[in-house]
Scaffold this motif. Sequence first.
Motif, PDB file in Angstrom:
ATOM      1  N   PRO A   9       1.536 -27.254  41.793  1.00  0.00           N
ATOM      2  CA  PRO A   9       1.509 -26.794  40.409  1.00  0.00           C
ATOM      3  C   PRO A   9       2.875 -26.787  39.723  1.00  0.00           C
ATOM      4  O   PRO A   9       2.976 -27.124  38.533  1.00  0.00           O
ATOM      5  N   GLY A  29       5.648 -28.748  40.389  1.00  0.00           N
ATOM      6  CA  GLY A  29       6.111 -30.108  40.120  1.00  0.00           C
ATOM      7  C   GLY A  29       5.252 -30.813  39.083  1.00  0.00           C
ATOM      8  O   GLY A  29       5.770 -31.515  38.202  1.00  0.00           O
ATOM      9  N   ARG A  39      -8.705 -17.392  41.680  1.00  0.00           N
ATOM     10  CA  ARG A  39      -9.368 -16.420  40.800  1.00  0.00           C
ATOM     11  C   ARG A  39      -8.462 -15.882  39.715  1.00  0.00           C
ATOM     12  O   ARG A  39      -8.932 -15.281  38.754  1.00  0.00           O
ATOM     13  N   ALA A  95      10.411 -29.194  43.908  1.00  0.00           N
ATOM     14  CA  ALA A  95       9.187 -28.365  43.815  1.00  0.00           C
ATOM     15  C   ALA A  95       8.385 -28.551  45.093  1.00  0.00           C
ATOM     16  O   ALA A  95       7.183 -28.791  45.066  1.00  0.00           O
ATOM     17  N   LYS A 108       5.235 -16.696  44.165  1.00  0.00           N
ATOM     18  CA  LYS A 108       4.220 -17.302  45.051  1.00  0.00           C
ATOM     19  C   LYS A 108       2.809 -17.156  44.498  1.00  0.00           C
ATOM     20  O   LYS A 108       1.885 -16.659  45.142  1.00  0.00           O
ATOM     21  N   ARG A 109       2.698 -17.618  43.298  1.00  0.00           N
ATOM     22  CA  ARG A 109       1.410 -17.678  42.607  1.00  0.00           C
ATOM     23  C   ARG A 109       1.369 -18.995  41.851  1.00  0.00           C
ATOM     24  O   ARG A 109       2.418 -19.535  41.459  1.00  0.00           O
TER      25      ARG A 109
HETATM   26  C1  LIG Z   1      -5.165 -20.929  50.931  1.00  0.00           C
HETATM   27  C2  LIG Z   1      -4.313 -20.528  49.769  1.00  0.00           C
HETATM   28  C3  LIG Z   1      -4.904 -19.894  48.683  1.00  0.00           C
HETATM   29  C4  LIG Z   1      -4.134 -19.523  47.582  1.00  0.00           C
HETATM   30  N1  LIG Z   1      -4.745 -18.893  46.556  1.00  0.00           N
HETATM   31  C5  LIG Z   1      -4.030 -18.559  45.469  1.00  0.00           C
HETATM   32  C6  LIG Z   1      -4.662 -17.937  44.368  1.00  0.00           C
HETATM   33  O1  LIG Z   1      -5.871 -17.688  44.392  1.00  0.00           O
HETATM   34  N2  LIG Z   1      -3.903 -17.637  43.288  1.00  0.00           N
HETATM   35  C7  LIG Z   1      -2.561 -17.899  43.231  1.00  0.00           C
HETATM   36  O2  LIG Z   1      -1.943 -17.639  42.189  1.00  0.00           O
HETATM   37  N3  LIG Z   1      -1.933 -18.468  44.271  1.00  0.00           N
HETATM   38  C8  LIG Z   1      -2.627 -18.794  45.387  1.00  0.00           C
HETATM   39  N4  LIG Z   1      -1.992 -19.360  46.451  1.00  0.00           N
HETATM   40  C9  LIG Z   1      -0.538 -19.606  46.357  1.00  0.00           C
HETATM   41  C10 LIG Z   1      -0.276 -20.910  45.539  1.00  0.00           C
HETATM   42  O3  LIG Z   1      -1.082 -21.948  46.040  1.00  0.00           O
HETATM   43  C11 LIG Z   1       1.186 -21.300  45.602  1.00  0.00           C
HETATM   44  O4  LIG Z   1       1.958 -20.228  45.124  1.00  0.00           O
HETATM   45  C12 LIG Z   1       1.456 -22.546  44.743  1.00  0.00           C
HETATM   46  O5  LIG Z   1       0.694 -23.646  45.198  1.00  0.00           O
HETATM   47  C13 LIG Z   1       2.938 -22.908  44.768  1.00  0.00           C
HETATM   48  O6  LIG Z   1       3.119 -24.078  44.040  1.00  0.00           O
HETATM   49  P1  LIG Z   1       4.369 -25.043  44.290  1.00  0.00           P
HETATM   50  O7  LIG Z   1       4.172 -26.193  43.361  1.00  0.00           O
HETATM   51  O8  LIG Z   1       5.617 -24.283  44.253  1.00  0.00           O
HETATM   52  O9  LIG Z   1       4.233 -25.546  45.802  1.00  0.00           O
HETATM   53  P2  LIG Z   1       3.057 -26.271  46.587  1.00  0.00           P
HETATM   54  O10 LIG Z   1       1.752 -26.011  45.993  1.00  0.00           O
HETATM   55  O11 LIG Z   1       3.245 -25.902  48.027  1.00  0.00           O
HETATM   56  O12 LIG Z   1       3.368 -27.843  46.407  1.00  0.00           O
HETATM   57  C14 LIG Z   1       4.476 -28.445  47.021  1.00  0.00           C
HETATM   58  C15 LIG Z   1       4.238 -29.948  47.101  1.00  0.00           C
HETATM   59  O13 LIG Z   1       5.435 -30.577  47.529  1.00  0.00           O
HETATM   60  C16 LIG Z   1       5.115 -31.612  48.455  1.00  0.00           C
HETATM   61  N5  LIG Z   1       6.310 -31.866  49.292  1.00  0.00           N
HETATM   62  C17 LIG Z   1       6.846 -31.048  50.240  1.00  0.00           C
HETATM   63  N6  LIG Z   1       7.946 -31.630  50.767  1.00  0.00           N
HETATM   64  C18 LIG Z   1       8.113 -32.829  50.142  1.00  0.00           C
HETATM   65  C19 LIG Z   1       9.068 -33.885  50.245  1.00  0.00           C
HETATM   66  N7  LIG Z   1      10.106 -33.811  51.097  1.00  0.00           N
HETATM   67  N8  LIG Z   1       8.917 -34.978  49.465  1.00  0.00           N
HETATM   68  C20 LIG Z   1       7.872 -35.056  48.562  1.00  0.00           C
HETATM   69  N9  LIG Z   1       6.949 -34.086  48.427  1.00  0.00           N
HETATM   70  C21 LIG Z   1       7.068 -32.973  49.191  1.00  0.00           C
HETATM   71  C22 LIG Z   1       3.953 -31.040  49.237  1.00  0.00           C
HETATM   72  O14 LIG Z   1       3.194 -32.077  49.852  1.00  0.00           O
HETATM   73  C23 LIG Z   1       3.173 -30.332  48.126  1.00  0.00           C
HETATM   74  O15 LIG Z   1       2.237 -31.190  47.519  1.00  0.00           O
HETATM   75  C24 LIG Z   1      -2.730 -19.768  47.570  1.00  0.00           C
HETATM   76  C25 LIG Z   1      -2.128 -20.401  48.672  1.00  0.00           C
HETATM   77  C26 LIG Z   1      -2.906 -20.777  49.759  1.00  0.00           C
HETATM   78  C27 LIG Z   1      -2.239 -21.436  50.927  1.00  0.00           C
END
Ligand SMILES: Cc1cc2nc3c(=O)[nH]c(=O)nc-3n(C[C@H](O)[C@H](O)[C@H](O)COP(=O)(O)OP(=O)(O)OC[C@H]3O[C@@H](n4cnc5c(N)ncnc54)[C@H](O)[C@@H]3O)c2cc1C
Length: 546
Positions: free
Chosen positions: A228, A230, A263, A326, A519-520
């Motif tokens: 989300p 990125g 949710r 990200a 972490k949301r």
């Molecule tokens: C089972 C589960 C349920 C959840 N439910 C909720 C919820 O209901 N509500 C809520 O608000 N939050 C929820 N969360 C938390 C939420 O999913 C995370 O806070 C959110 O996805 C963080 O987004 P992000 O973009 O920072 O990282 P991420 O979603 O972790 O995305 C990071 C991306 O970077 C990619 N990546 C990593 N390293 C590299 C690299 N070296 N080169 C290229 N790409 C790379 C990964 O493949 C991934 O696609 C949940 C988490 C889990 C595990």
Amino acid sequence: MLFVLDHEGRSLHALLASLARRFGNDFTVTGETAPRVARDALETMAAAGERVALLLVDDLDSDVLDRAHRLHPSAKRMFLVDRDYRSQSPVVQAMALGRVDYHVVRPWADDETLFRAVNEALASWIRGQEPRFEEFRIVAAEGDPRALQLREVMTRFSMPFGLYPSDSEAGRRLLREAGLDASRLPVVIRYDGEVSVDPSLTDLARSIGVNVRNDLDSCDVAIVGAGPAGLTAAVYAASEGLDTVLLELAVSGGQAGTSPLIRNYPGFPHGIEGGLLMERTCEQAWLMGAHIVFTQQAVALERSGDARVVRLRDGTEVRARAVVIATGIEWRRLGIPRLEALVGAGVFYGAAVSEARAMRDQDVLVVGAGNSAGQAALHLARHARTVTLLVRGDSLATSMSSYLVTAIASTPNIVVRHRTEVVDAAGDQALQSITVADRAQGGVEVIPAQALFVMIGGEPHTDWLSDQVARDAQGYLITGRAVLDHPELGWDQDREPSTLETSMPGVFAVGDVRQDSIKRVASAVGDGATAVRLVHEHLRAVGSGR
Ligand SMILES: Cc1cc2nc3c(=O)[nH]c(=O)nc-3n(C[C@H](O)[C@H](O)[C@H](O)COP(=O)(O)OP(=O)(O)OC[C@H]3O[C@@H](n4cnc5c(N)ncnc54)[C@H](O)[C@@H]3O)c2cc1C
């Protein structure tokens, strides 16, 4: 079949007429006013093999909903509720525990309000049905974990597919027609006859039709990671005229994409499937003009004058004027398939605070032994009847701050079970029980459970970065003024780092990978949008030679 239980005859007839007018071509619309008659009707339908897509009920007290759910497990359940924004409204708890999937408030202003809600429920039901057209057919040995990975990729890209066990009649026929035997599996057969044997993630993504090659060598901003944070950075950067490349190690969606139901993302009162939310955001980033490269891992980041160079696993590189990291964290998962399928329907990763009120008078479980698990248990104990903290080790003291350990010990409705591990779960659309293994006494026990909060932490994806991009002891990226607290990091600019900037000027960190992030999904989205503003400021400063 759309089935309505409404205790008032006039209201039922009006509702059936409205629904038949809009959905009557595709569905039979029927209903009852008395719970007993409704139960009988639903039983008759189940015996006749009728497929019920939606149950609309105005009554959570009788057992109609639960019985109907047993008879028609795939039917979406919608609660007709009177307008009442009190936290004690029955719909609040029913939604949190997964007893109902949707609600519709009455009286509705116009039929469109009702139709929108019903449409949403039916669209979700249709997504859960076997597709009529299979773009891909996967033939795999029963239980092969690679087949699960292929399935996940197909689902993430919304590809209609079928999975055929290699020892089934259909599986054998598909292999025969492709001129293959079962010696190398899994086999993926595209609708036009293209066959891939034991495909890599890249082969599969290419076959689906997405870009897997880094074919641009320079851009304004390179974004690493398509969760989300990125994806949102890509939407904003591209829409604001920046040449944007988004690099993703696997497929888009990140951790959010793996969640069956999110949710708490604003604007989706019934929650939204994480994969769907992320797929839409990815499509939006593309339509805004972002260049997205899948299955390409960033393996290094270097500074080269004003440029930042991201090196990729395939040996290519992208030179960017700014970089947004990200990459998120690897959340530790319990990895129990039946439990993972119930995420959002009684099983929650984190989320203890947002769901706490809905746990009123329930017996809930928390898995974990760190501070976040302790805080969650204390918070939940203010609402739930009992909270059981399941801890793998012998003691909390080694992993939890002592003030939390003391607070837990003095809270009468919290029970701590040491040397206990979750090994299985039960419940079709909502959690009903979990099975735990007692490592102290031996043996397993089934515990009835309506809610389980998993708080077992994770590791940030930052080991690909050099020391020039500073991290804290846990590996999270340090950003903003905190960079200046570490003179050894050698911040060499005559300005302070901006809020999301790392110790490498022009490189920003967003989402879960950032130290002290929330972490949301929503906060990751907020970070992604904010970072683009900071990228503009950086580019202006660099552009004007400052
Ligand atoms: C089972 C589960 C349920 C959840 N439910 C909720 C919820 O209901 N509500 C809520 O608000 N939050 C929820 N969360 C938390 C939420 O999913 C995370 O806070 C959110 O996805 C963080 O987004 P992000 O973009 O920072 O990282 P991420 O979603 O972790 O995305 C990071 C991306 O970077 C990619 N990546 C990593 N390293 C590299 C690299 N070296 N080169 C290229 N790409 C790379 C990964 O493949 C991934 O696609 C949940 C988490 C889990 C595990």
